[in-house]
Design an enzyme around this catalytic site. Structure first.
Site, PDB file in Angstrom:
ATOM      1  N   GLU A 157     -42.848 -14.328   5.968  1.00  0.00           N
ATOM      2  CA  GLU A 157     -41.801 -14.716   5.016  1.00  0.00           C
ATOM      3  C   GLU A 157     -40.814 -13.589   4.798  1.00  0.00           C
ATOM      4  O   GLU A 157     -39.840 -13.753   4.066  1.00  0.00           O
ATOM      5  CB  GLU A 157     -42.418 -15.074   3.660  1.00  0.00           C
ATOM      6  CG  GLU A 157     -43.254 -16.322   3.643  1.00  0.00           C
ATOM      7  CD  GLU A 157     -43.725 -16.656   2.243  1.00  0.00           C
ATOM      8  OE1 GLU A 157     -42.951 -16.449   1.282  1.00  0.00           O
ATOM      9  OE2 GLU A 157     -44.865 -17.109   2.091  1.00  0.00           O
ATOM     10  N   CYS A 203     -46.985 -19.114   3.957  1.00  0.00           N
ATOM     11  CA  CYS A 203     -48.139 -18.256   4.264  1.00  0.00           C
ATOM     12  C   CYS A 203     -48.971 -18.704   5.463  1.00  0.00           C
ATOM     13  O   CYS A 203     -49.994 -18.076   5.753  1.00  0.00           O
ATOM     14  CB  CYS A 203     -49.049 -18.156   3.033  1.00  0.00           C
ATOM     15  SG  CYS A 203     -48.237 -17.440   1.597  1.00  0.00           S
ATOM     16  N   HIS A 244     -57.110 -19.684   2.648  1.00  0.00           N
ATOM     17  CA  HIS A 244     -55.954 -18.907   2.184  1.00  0.00           C
ATOM     18  C   HIS A 244     -56.228 -18.361   0.786  1.00  0.00           C
ATOM     19  O   HIS A 244     -56.759 -19.061  -0.080  1.00  0.00           O
ATOM     20  CB  HIS A 244     -54.689 -19.768   2.172  1.00  0.00           C
ATOM     21  CG  HIS A 244     -53.500 -19.015   1.655  1.00  0.00           C
ATOM     22  ND1 HIS A 244     -53.075 -17.829   2.207  1.00  0.00           N
ATOM     23  CD2 HIS A 244     -52.672 -19.264   0.600  1.00  0.00           C
ATOM     24  CE1 HIS A 244     -52.029 -17.383   1.528  1.00  0.00           C
ATOM     25  NE2 HIS A 244     -51.763 -18.235   0.559  1.00  0.00           N
TER      26      HIS A 244
END
Length: 349
Positions: free
Chosen positions: A80, A112, A234
């Protein structure tokens, strides 16, 4: 048999404790920090960015196993926070590891999960015979506005995986994805910091997509959580991956080795890659690893991985620092130096 032939992770050595951030922003800040389960986070040095993190991670991967750079036909860097809006990070990484000019290269962005998307792309190229090896990297210098909840977790770090089909150390048995237009987190062009939907980022964003991809993966493979030795989800904070693991019936012991976020923070595109690297640091032949990434906007990539005998014969894991070693090598900053390192304050000329 397509899978990982070597890997490497990189984490900057500077840290800031979340209690130091809370000290600046008051009692509400302390409540946020405690709720997230993150005690400290990594901070990039003044000359570190997504590019330098990616190069270091790739070099560590190649230090563990000799790979002819001429055989690397693809490099994808997911992030990002690419240093340039218009100029690829991936080609500079290729130049740094000697893989140019005969390669396909691109920068990926999907919040992500851009790093895991790169793994999927490299798998396809290797399996089709278009390239011998592909390098997939997930790395970030995560952004968080001063005083925002994101500032307590937004960190720096990443990992690189060389994907191939000869003597793989970890076979990727299968992969699948689950995506939808769920805008829980966003940053418009030119804006310094992202915005987020608060609790909306949990449900229906994070939890729905991770469960969707994870359940689809286990349905495809005919497996259940108890069939896996390790699991990585995550990790934007310590609370979310523990919660979704329990929802899916994975145990705390299965996710513990890959849960780096309490002492690392959220490295965005690097979060799952670093967690997978930490797990590979201790994995043994025959171990089975379940991985599910998440990227806001929103989507998840799931992987079913089996560690092979080659992890003990084809690579030297001690030739590069493991994630635990990287996390222990640290120097703390106060908020003023942290703000300087993150570019929150700049000298007027």
């Amino acid at each position: 048999m397509v899978g990982i032939i070597t890997y490497g992770a990189y984490v900057p050595r500077y840290r800031i404790k979340t209690e130091e951030i809370a000290r600046v922003w008051g009692s509400n800040g302390a409540e946020i920090a405690n709720g997230l389960g993150v005690f400290e986070k990594s901070v990039p040095d003044l000359d570190e960015d997504t590019l330098t993190i990616s190069v270091n991670a790739a070099r560590f991967a190649l230090a563990r196993r000799e790979v002819n750079p001429d055989d690397i036909g693809a490099i994808y860097v997911g992030s990002e926070s690419h240093p340039y809006a218009v100029k690829p990070t991936s080609v500079t990484v290729g130049e740094a590891i000697g893989a140019t000019p005969v390669m396909t290269a691109a920068d990926y962005e999907f919040a992500c999960k851009a790093g895991t998307a790169g793994i999927q792309t490299c798998m396809g190229l290797v399996k089709s015979g278009m390239v011998k090896y592909g390098v997939a990297i997930g790395a970030d210098i995560a952004q968080g506005a001063p005083g925002d909840a994101l500032e307590y977790t937004a960190a720096a770090g990443g990992a690189a995986f060389v994907i191939g089909d000869d003597d793989v150390i970890a076979e990727i048995n299968d992969t699948c994805s689950y995506s939808s237009d769920t805008p829980d987190f966003w940053r418009r062009e030119g804006q310094a910091y992202p915005r987020h939907g608060g609790r909306f980022s949990g449900e229906p964003a994070y939890f729905k997509h991770i469960q969707g991809a994870a359940n689809l993966m286990m349905e495809k493979m005919g497996t259940k959580p108890s069939d896996y030795d390790y699991a990585i989800f995550h990790q934007p904070n310590a609370k979310f991956p523990r919660t979704v693991a329990a929802m899916l019936k994975f145990t705390s012991e299965q996710i513990k080795p890959g849960l780096a976020v309490p002492y690392l923070g959220n490295t965005y595109s690097g979060a799952v890659p670093v967690g997978l690297s930490a797990t590979l640091d201790i994995a043994k032949p025959g171990d089975r690893i379940f991985v599910t990434s998440y990227g806001s906007g929103s989507g998840s990539d799931a992987f079913d991985i089996t560690v092979t005998d080659a992890i003990e014969t084809e690579i030297d894991r001690k030739a590069a620092p493991g994630v635990e070693e990287l996390l222990l090598d640290k120097e703390y900053l106060d908020y003023a130096m942290y703000a300087k390192h993150k570019g929150k304050i700049v000298m007027q000329k």
